[in-house]
Write a protein that holds these residues in place. Structure first.
Motif, PDB file in Angstrom:
ATOM      1  N   ASN A   1      35.336  18.732  41.063  1.00 57.07           N
ATOM      2  CA  ASN A   1      35.118  18.831  42.499  1.00 57.07           C
ATOM      3  C   ASN A   1      36.243  19.491  43.263  1.00 57.07           C
ATOM      4  O   ASN A   1      36.111  19.736  44.454  1.00 57.07           O
ATOM      5  N   ASN A   2      37.382  19.765  42.645  1.00 57.83           N
ATOM      6  CA  ASN A   2      38.522  20.324  43.348  1.00 57.83           C
ATOM      7  C   ASN A   2      38.709  21.792  43.005  1.00 57.83           C
ATOM      8  O   ASN A   2      38.614  22.194  41.856  1.00 57.83           O
ATOM      9  N   THR A   3      38.982  22.586  44.025  1.00 65.06           N
ATOM     10  CA  THR A   3      39.192  24.012  43.850  1.00 65.06           C
ATOM     11  C   THR A   3      40.668  24.287  43.629  1.00 65.06           C
ATOM     12  O   THR A   3      41.519  23.498  43.979  1.00 65.06           O
ATOM     13  N   THR A   4      40.975  25.442  43.045  1.00 66.88           N
ATOM     14  CA  THR A   4      42.371  25.815  42.821  1.00 66.88           C
ATOM     15  C   THR A   4      42.926  26.636  43.978  1.00 66.88           C
ATOM     16  O   THR A   4      44.059  27.096  43.931  1.00 66.88           O
ATOM     17  N   ASP A   5      42.135  26.855  45.029  1.00 73.76           N
ATOM     18  CA  ASP A   5      42.584  27.646  46.171  1.00 73.76           C
ATOM     19  C   ASP A   5      43.561  26.817  47.004  1.00 73.76           C
ATOM     20  O   ASP A   5      43.163  26.018  47.852  1.00 73.76           O
ATOM     21  N   SER A   6      44.865  27.023  46.770  1.00 71.74           N
ATOM     22  CA  SER A   6      45.885  26.197  47.427  1.00 71.74           C
ATOM     23  C   SER A   6      45.975  26.453  48.918  1.00 71.74           C
ATOM     24  O   SER A   6      46.569  25.658  49.652  1.00 71.74           O
ATOM     25  N   SER A   7      45.413  27.557  49.403  1.00 66.53           N
ATOM     26  CA  SER A   7      45.472  27.843  50.842  1.00 66.53           C
ATOM     27  C   SER A   7      44.661  26.848  51.652  1.00 66.53           C
ATOM     28  O   SER A   7      44.835  26.735  52.867  1.00 66.53           O
ATOM     29  N   ARG A   8      43.786  26.102  50.984  1.00 64.84           N
ATOM     30  CA  ARG A   8      42.963  25.115  51.692  1.00 64.84           C
ATOM     31  C   ARG A   8      43.722  23.826  51.944  1.00 64.84           C
ATOM     32  O   ARG A   8      43.335  23.049  52.813  1.00 64.84           O
TER      33      ARG A   8
ATOM     34  N   THR B   1      46.930  21.022  52.548  1.00 69.96           N
ATOM     35  CA  THR B   1      48.220  20.788  53.188  1.00 69.96           C
ATOM     36  C   THR B   1      49.297  20.676  52.116  1.00 69.96           C
ATOM     37  O   THR B   1      49.028  20.257  50.991  1.00 69.96           O
ATOM     38  N   THR B   2      50.503  21.051  52.442  1.00 71.90           N
ATOM     39  CA  THR B   2      51.618  21.005  51.495  1.00 71.90           C
ATOM     40  C   THR B   2      52.768  20.209  52.094  1.00 71.90           C
ATOM     41  O   THR B   2      52.835  19.983  53.298  1.00 71.90           O
ATOM     42  N   HIS B   3      53.675  19.775  51.225  1.00 75.97           N
ATOM     43  CA  HIS B   3      54.897  19.083  51.632  1.00 75.97           C
ATOM     44  C   HIS B   3      54.595  17.869  52.516  1.00 75.97           C
ATOM     45  O   HIS B   3      55.164  17.709  53.595  1.00 75.97           O
ATOM     46  N   THR B   4      53.670  17.023  52.032  1.00 74.11           N
ATOM     47  CA  THR B   4      53.490  15.731  52.701  1.00 74.11           C
ATOM     48  C   THR B   4      54.809  14.967  52.680  1.00 74.11           C
ATOM     49  O   THR B   4      55.199  14.336  53.664  1.00 74.11           O
ATOM     50  N   PHE B   5      55.504  15.043  51.536  1.00 71.90           N
ATOM     51  CA  PHE B   5      56.880  14.580  51.413  1.00 71.90           C
ATOM     52  C   PHE B   5      57.685  15.709  50.770  1.00 71.90           C
ATOM     53  O   PHE B   5      57.128  16.625  50.165  1.00 71.90           O
TER      54      PHE B   5
ATOM     55  N   GLN C   1      44.746  16.501  50.591  1.00 68.84           N
ATOM     56  CA  GLN C   1      44.368  16.669  51.978  1.00 68.84           C
ATOM     57  C   GLN C   1      44.154  18.147  52.286  1.00 68.84           C
ATOM     58  O   GLN C   1      44.934  19.009  51.873  1.00 68.84           O
ATOM     59  N   THR C   2      43.078  18.450  53.000  1.00 70.64           N
ATOM     60  CA  THR C   2      42.774  19.834  53.354  1.00 70.64           C
ATOM     61  C   THR C   2      43.188  20.122  54.793  1.00 70.64           C
ATOM     62  O   THR C   2      43.266  19.228  55.632  1.00 70.64           O
ATOM     63  N   LYS C   3      43.410  21.387  55.069  1.00 67.21           N
ATOM     64  CA  LYS C   3      43.852  21.792  56.407  1.00 67.21           C
ATOM     65  C   LYS C   3      42.752  21.626  57.449  1.00 67.21           C
ATOM     66  O   LYS C   3      43.045  21.434  58.633  1.00 67.21           O
ATOM     67  N   ASP C   4      41.489  21.699  57.015  1.00 68.11           N
ATOM     68  CA  ASP C   4      40.389  21.522  57.965  1.00 68.11           C
ATOM     69  C   ASP C   4      39.914  20.074  58.054  1.00 68.11           C
ATOM     70  O   ASP C   4      38.917  19.775  58.705  1.00 68.11           O
ATOM     71  N   ASN C   5      40.636  19.154  57.386  1.00 68.72           N
ATOM     72  CA  ASN C   5      40.351  17.721  57.403  1.00 68.72           C
ATOM     73  C   ASN C   5      39.012  17.357  56.766  1.00 68.72           C
ATOM     74  O   ASN C   5      38.501  16.256  56.994  1.00 68.72           O
ATOM     75  N   SER C   6      38.432  18.262  55.976  1.00 63.64           N
ATOM     76  CA  SER C   6      37.255  17.868  55.208  1.00 63.64           C
ATOM     77  C   SER C   6      37.631  16.807  54.174  1.00 63.64           C
ATOM     78  O   SER C   6      36.803  16.003  53.762  1.00 63.64           O
ATOM     79  N   MET C   7      38.898  16.813  53.735  1.00 61.76           N
ATOM     80  CA  MET C   7      39.474  15.715  52.968  1.00 61.76           C
ATOM     81  C   MET C   7      40.697  15.244  53.752  1.00 61.76           C
ATOM     82  O   MET C   7      41.716  15.928  53.803  1.00 61.76           O
TER      83      MET C   7
ATOM     84  N   ALA D   1      48.179   8.963  51.018  1.00 62.34           N
ATOM     85  CA  ALA D   1      49.055   9.502  52.054  1.00 62.34           C
ATOM     86  C   ALA D   1      48.292  10.467  52.951  1.00 62.34           C
ATOM     87  O   ALA D   1      47.265  11.033  52.568  1.00 62.34           O
ATOM     88  N   ARG D   2      48.837  10.643  54.139  1.00 61.43           N
ATOM     89  CA  ARG D   2      48.292  11.636  55.076  1.00 61.43           C
ATOM     90  C   ARG D   2      49.449  12.297  55.821  1.00 61.43           C
ATOM     91  O   ARG D   2      50.384  11.626  56.256  1.00 61.43           O
ATOM     92  N   LYS D   3      49.373  13.602  55.925  1.00 58.11           N
ATOM     93  CA  LYS D   3      50.314  14.363  56.738  1.00 58.11           C
ATOM     94  C   LYS D   3      49.682  14.527  58.114  1.00 58.11           C
ATOM     95  O   LYS D   3      48.763  15.329  58.304  1.00 58.11           O
ATOM     96  N   PHE D   4      50.162  13.738  59.075  1.00 56.37           N
ATOM     97  CA  PHE D   4      49.554  13.727  60.404  1.00 56.37           C
ATOM     98  C   PHE D   4      49.934  14.957  61.219  1.00 56.37           C
ATOM     99  O   PHE D   4      49.177  15.394  62.075  1.00 56.37           O
ATOM    100  N   SER D   5      51.118  15.488  60.969  1.00 56.86           N
ATOM    101  CA  SER D   5      51.576  16.689  61.674  1.00 56.86           C
ATOM    102  C   SER D   5      52.676  17.331  60.836  1.00 56.86           C
ATOM    103  O   SER D   5      53.038  16.813  59.771  1.00 56.86           O
ATOM    104  N   ASP D   6      53.213  18.442  61.286  1.00 54.85           N
ATOM    105  CA  ASP D   6      54.313  19.075  60.556  1.00 54.85           C
ATOM    106  C   ASP D   6      55.535  18.179  60.505  1.00 54.85           C
ATOM    107  O   ASP D   6      56.411  18.356  59.649  1.00 54.85           O
ATOM    108  N   ARG D   7      55.615  17.201  61.398  1.00 55.46           N
ATOM    109  CA  ARG D   7      56.788  16.333  61.458  1.00 55.46           C
ATOM    110  C   ARG D   7      56.590  14.987  60.773  1.00 55.46           C
ATOM    111  O   ARG D   7      57.523  14.448  60.197  1.00 55.46           O
ATOM    112  N   PHE D   8      55.372  14.420  60.842  1.00 56.90           N
ATOM    113  CA  PHE D   8      55.196  13.019  60.434  1.00 56.90           C
ATOM    114  C   PHE D   8      54.176  12.881  59.314  1.00 56.90           C
ATOM    115  O   PHE D   8      53.068  13.426  59.386  1.00 56.90           O
TER     116      PHE D   8
END
Length: 245
Positions: free
Chosen positions: A21-28, A30-34, A116-122, A166-173
């Motif tokens: 179910n997971n794609t290898t397209d990393s552009s979708r 979020t990165t650096h949650t931590f 986690q995806t950038k469009d919040n589908s996950m 985990a969830r990356k709520f913003s670039d800061r938190f």
């Protein structure tokens, strides 16, 4: 062993489903949650990049209350762990290490199942972590009472399982929950329990491009022994440089 087999039976179909179910397209995603694979002491949802070998030295220093004579604990190394972690494909990581406390040999498997995806589908990231531990120390009372409490090899072994959410709520938190299940094959006292449950809380706040504050707290909510011990707390300051944190 029954507990370990049950966990493996549950995880096997999950791994298969995740690969489908997971794609290898990393552009979708979020990165650096931590910033790294650890928060302070806890593991984070992050996994090292594919084909990277991570060498880690973790150590606990002495008590700050010792004062200036020990540079507030910096002179007193109370325990140390040396370990390796190898990322097979950027999602599956295998690791092992050895600690000075109880001469503990450990091995773990870590799999980043959901991202986690950038469009919040996950909306979350989910990483599964399983560990196995074996003490190499000897029973100090064996020569006195003629009985070695480690007579059976499996008496030395314990296990843990943690789903890291985990969830990356913003670039800061970013924030993470880490429920933990631990099973001990052998306990010291007849009143002790073989299972322990705990909940870990962790967070990161990035206050500049290269610096972040991290915090974690582990809450025990099922006591397994009458011995005195404390919930764990960690506060960290991450400084990110080229290729290092």
């Amino acid at each position: 062993m029954k507990n370990l087999l049950a966990i493996l039976l549950v995880l096997t179909p999950l791994f298969s489903l995740a690969q489908e179910n997971n794609t290898t397209d990393s552009s979708r995603f979020t990165t650096h949650t931590f910033n790294g694979t650890r928060v302070v002491n806890f593991q984070s949802v992050e996994v090292a990049p594919a084909h990277n070998l991570e060498f880690m030295i973790q150590h606990r220093l002495g008590e700050m209350s010792a004062g200036i004579n020990s540079f507030f604990g910096l002179d007193n190394v109370s325990s140390i762990r040396v370990g390796f972690g190898y990322s097979i494909d950027g999602r599956l990581e295998l690791g092992a290490g050895i600690s000075s406390v109880e001469k503990l040999l450990d091995g773990y498997i870590k799999y980043r199942w959901l991202r986690q995806t950038k469009d919040n589908s996950m909306p979350i990231s989910l990483t599964l972590l399983g560990g196995m531990y074996c003490t190499l120390q000897t029973d100090p009372n064996a020569a006195v009472n003629g009985f070695d409490k480690y007579h059976y090899t499996w008496d030395r072994v314990s296990y843990s399982f943690m789903p890291l959410v985990a969830r990356k709520f913003s670039d800061r938190f970013s924030a993470q929950l880490s429920p933990a299940y631990v099973h001990f094959n052998m306990v010291d006292n007849i009143t002790d329990k073989n299972e322990m449950l705990a909940m870990g809380f962790a967070g990161r706040y990035r206050f500049s491009k290269r610096m972040s504050l991290t915090l974690e707290y582990g809450l025990r909510y099922k006591s397994y022994t009458t011995q005195t011990y404390y919930n764990t707390f960690g506060l960290g300051w991450d400084i990110q440089t080229d290729g290092h944190v």
